[in-house]
Design a protein around this motif. Structure first.
Motif, short mmCIF file in Angstrom:
data_model
loop_
_atom_site.label_atom_id
_atom_site.label_comp_id
_atom_site.label_asym_id
_atom_site.label_seq_id
_atom_site.Cartn_x
_atom_site.Cartn_y
_atom_site.Cartn_z
N TYR A 142 84.87 0.00 52.20
CA TYR A 142 83.99 -0.28 51.28
C TYR A 142 82.61 -0.25 51.61
O TYR A 142 81.41 0.28 51.35
CB TYR A 142 84.29 -1.60 50.59
N ASP A 143 82.18 -0.95 52.95
CA ASP A 143 80.84 -0.96 53.57
C ASP A 143 80.15 0.56 53.57
O ASP A 143 79.19 0.64 53.46
CB ASP A 143 80.83 -1.78 54.67
N LYS A 144 81.33 1.21 54.29
CA LYS A 144 80.63 2.32 54.83
C LYS A 144 80.44 3.38 53.68
O LYS A 144 79.41 4.34 53.56
CB LYS A 144 81.56 3.02 55.87
N ALA A 145 81.32 3.41 52.59
CA ALA A 145 81.15 4.19 51.34
C ALA A 145 80.00 3.73 50.73
O ALA A 145 79.12 4.71 50.04
CB ALA A 145 82.28 4.00 50.47
N LYS A 146 79.57 2.68 50.62
CA LYS A 146 78.37 1.90 49.88
C LYS A 146 77.09 2.47 50.86
O LYS A 146 76.20 2.91 50.35
CB LYS A 146 78.44 0.55 49.89
N GLN A 147 77.33 2.37 52.29
CA GLN A 147 76.09 2.78 53.16
C GLN A 147 75.67 4.35 52.86
O GLN A 147 74.61 4.90 52.88
CB GLN A 147 76.30 2.74 54.42
N VAL A 148 76.93 5.15 52.90
CA VAL A 148 76.74 6.69 52.75
C VAL A 148 76.04 6.90 51.55
O VAL A 148 74.95 7.56 51.30
CB VAL A 148 77.99 7.42 52.76
N THR A 149 76.64 6.20 50.43
CA THR A 149 75.94 6.51 48.97
C THR A 149 74.48 6.27 48.92
O THR A 149 73.65 6.75 48.51
CB THR A 149 76.78 6.01 47.94
N SER A 150 74.17 4.81 49.64
CA SER A 150 72.77 4.36 49.49
C SER A 150 72.05 5.43 50.16
O SER A 150 70.76 5.55 49.79
CB SER A 150 73.05 3.20 50.07
N LEU A 151 72.34 5.83 51.35
CA LEU A 151 71.60 6.94 52.14
C LEU A 151 71.11 7.98 51.17
O LEU A 151 70.12 8.39 51.39
CB LEU A 151 72.29 7.29 53.40
N PHE A 152 72.09 8.60 50.55
CA PHE A 152 71.62 9.70 49.75
C PHE A 152 70.73 9.28 48.67
O PHE A 152 70.00 10.17 48.41
CB PHE A 152 73.31 10.26 49.02
N LEU A 153 71.15 8.30 47.85
CA LEU A 153 70.13 7.73 46.95
C LEU A 153 68.92 7.44 47.46
O LEU A 153 67.76 7.99 46.71
CB LEU A 153 70.65 6.49 46.38
N ALA A 154 68.53 6.93 48.62
CA ALA A 154 67.34 6.71 49.02
C ALA A 154 66.57 7.57 49.59
O ALA A 154 65.33 7.72 49.75
CB ALA A 154 67.42 5.67 50.32
N ASN A 155 67.27 8.98 49.81
CA ASN A 155 66.85 10.16 50.07
C ASN A 155 66.57 11.14 48.87
O ASN A 155 66.39 12.23 49.26
CB ASN A 155 67.57 10.86 51.24
N GLY A 156 66.57 10.40 47.92
CA GLY A 156 66.15 11.33 46.64
C GLY A 156 67.20 12.09 45.95
O GLY A 156 66.92 13.03 44.72
N HIS A 157 68.46 11.94 46.36
CA HIS A 157 69.56 12.52 45.66
C HIS A 157 70.00 11.71 44.49
O HIS A 157 70.35 10.47 44.66
CB HIS A 157 70.87 12.67 46.53
N THR A 158 69.84 12.06 43.25
CA THR A 158 70.04 11.22 42.13
C THR A 158 71.47 11.92 41.59
O THR A 158 72.08 11.21 40.48
CB THR A 158 69.24 11.43 40.96
N HIS A 159 71.98 13.08 42.00
CA HIS A 159 73.51 13.75 41.56
C HIS A 159 74.33 13.72 42.70
O HIS A 159 74.35 14.67 43.38
CB HIS A 159 73.09 14.85 41.13
N VAL A 160 74.88 12.51 43.15
CA VAL A 160 75.93 12.44 44.21
C VAL A 160 77.30 12.61 43.64
O VAL A 160 77.64 11.99 43.23
CB VAL A 160 75.73 11.09 44.98
N LEU A 161 77.95 13.62 44.33
CA LEU A 161 79.10 14.17 43.83
C LEU A 161 80.15 13.20 44.76
O LEU A 161 80.02 13.16 46.06
CB LEU A 161 79.47 15.28 43.84
N HIS A 162 80.98 12.59 44.25
CA HIS A 162 82.10 12.01 45.07
C HIS A 162 83.54 12.48 45.00
O HIS A 162 84.03 12.37 43.84
CB HIS A 162 82.03 10.36 44.92
#
Length: 345
Positions: free
Chosen positions: A162-182
């Motif tokens: 859970y922690d690492k999935a949240k970290q990865v997604t947060s990094l994407f969002l913080a770097n300007g990605h608003t369309h993150v595919l999972h």
């Protein structure tokens, strides 16, 4: 035909009792007698009757390992670590694959119990009531490796999914990605549940709504990543970042993106999960969450061994920390292997 202890005794001229004690290195048998009997046993091809010995001792020095997917190298690495740890304690493993089938899991457990294993390490299917009840009533110690089941969380050896999935997604969002595919895993796997929750919570904390079309369930195989990316491209669903359930799905997805003319990481950044050895050697080395597979397997066996040695020992959930390894499929700062240290909680 197998040489019996009685035949060995007759050939040596000693009693069955003396021969048996000599082969066990009993202190009350002379060294010269032991040497003679052992040499004769080797010449005659005598093999000890392990089953009879186990019946006398009340244990088999064998554990059962129930694996989920024989085609996934992640499980192979964990099982190898379990086997190495078992061997260091003079134990052997009996391995059965379920191919993620609830029915296969029940059959595997029953088969291993019939073989009188001393304990079980299980990579379980999520949410099967019949299997859950079967586990709760087992007569031998058992632990769940890398996955959890409701009501049996204390039997689990896990990683911080859970922690690492949240970290990865947060990094994407913080770097300007608003369309993150999972590209998520199968719904019957607890790992998939945890990673989807991390993905959702990262969006929630960032104040960015989740586009449900960007959460796509897969079976966790290479071909799934390839097939689903092709389908999403045909639908013209926009995404600029991809967080895959595992490295296999990520590798298949990357192939489809390349075939469609996308550049990685310029057009789409990609992060996998598990950090398989092969992932570092791809043309674009894959950023991934490194699960400490050897540590997971070793701790799983050693914890099970403690429960086999002390049946009254209380079970407790254990969580091993993983690392995010940043490589060529992402543009985050400090490309290269992250040095975040893992550990057990």
């Amino acid at each position: 035909m197998r040489t019996s202890l009685k035949e060995l005794a007759k050939k040596s001229g000693y009693s069955v009792n003396t021969v048996s004690r000599a082969l066990r290195d009993a202190d009350d048998v002379k060294a010269s007698t032991k040497s003679l009997i052992k040499q004769l046993a080797e010449e005659m091809g005598y093999i000890p009757n392990v089953v009879a010995k186990n019946l006398r001792l009340g244990k088999t020095n064998t554990i059962g390992v129930v694996s989920a997917d024989s085609s996934n190298p992640y499980f192979a690495e964990v099982i190898l670590a379990i086997e190495d740890a078992a061997r260091s304690h003079d134990y052997h493993i009996l391995l059965v694959n379920t191919e993620e089938s609830p029915e296969g899991e029940r059959e595997a457990i029953d088969t291993l119990i019939e073989r009188q294993v001393d304990g079980l390490l299980i990579i379980p299917v999520f949410g099967e009531d019949a299997n859950l009840e079967r586990l709760k009533n087992l007569s031998v110690p058992f632990l769940l490796v890398g996955r959890w089941l409701p009501g049996l969380e204390d039997h689990s050896i896990l990683t911080d999914e859970y922690d690492k999935a949240k970290q990865v997604t947060s990094l994407f969002l913080a770097n300007g990605h608003t369309h993150v595919l999972h590209l998520a895993g199968p719904s019957f796997v607890s790992s998939s549940f945890d990673r989807i929750k991390g993905y959702r919570d990262a969006h929630s904390e960032a104040g960015i709504p989740v586009n449900e079309d960007l959460i796509v369930e897969t079976d966790g195989h290479i071909e799934d990543g390839h097939r689903h990316i092709n389908a999403l491209i045909r639908k013209e669903l926009p995404f600029t970042a991809l967080f895959a359930f595992n490295d296999l799905v990520a590798i298949g997805a990357m192939r489809a993106l390349k075939e469609a003319g996308y550049l990685i990481p310029q057009d789409v950044e990609v992060v996998g999960f598990d950090d398989l050895d092969l992932s570092r050697y791809l043309y674009n080395s894959l950023s991934s969450v490194r699960i400490p597979k050897q540590e997971l397997g070793r701790i799983a066996f050693e914890s099970l061994f403690e429960h086999m040695t002390d049946p009254k020992k209380l079970y407790r959930r254990q969580t091993i920390e993983s690392r995010l390894m940043l490589r060529e499929t992402t543009t985050f700062e400090n490309i290269g292997d992250s040095q975040i240290q893992g550990g057990i909680k």
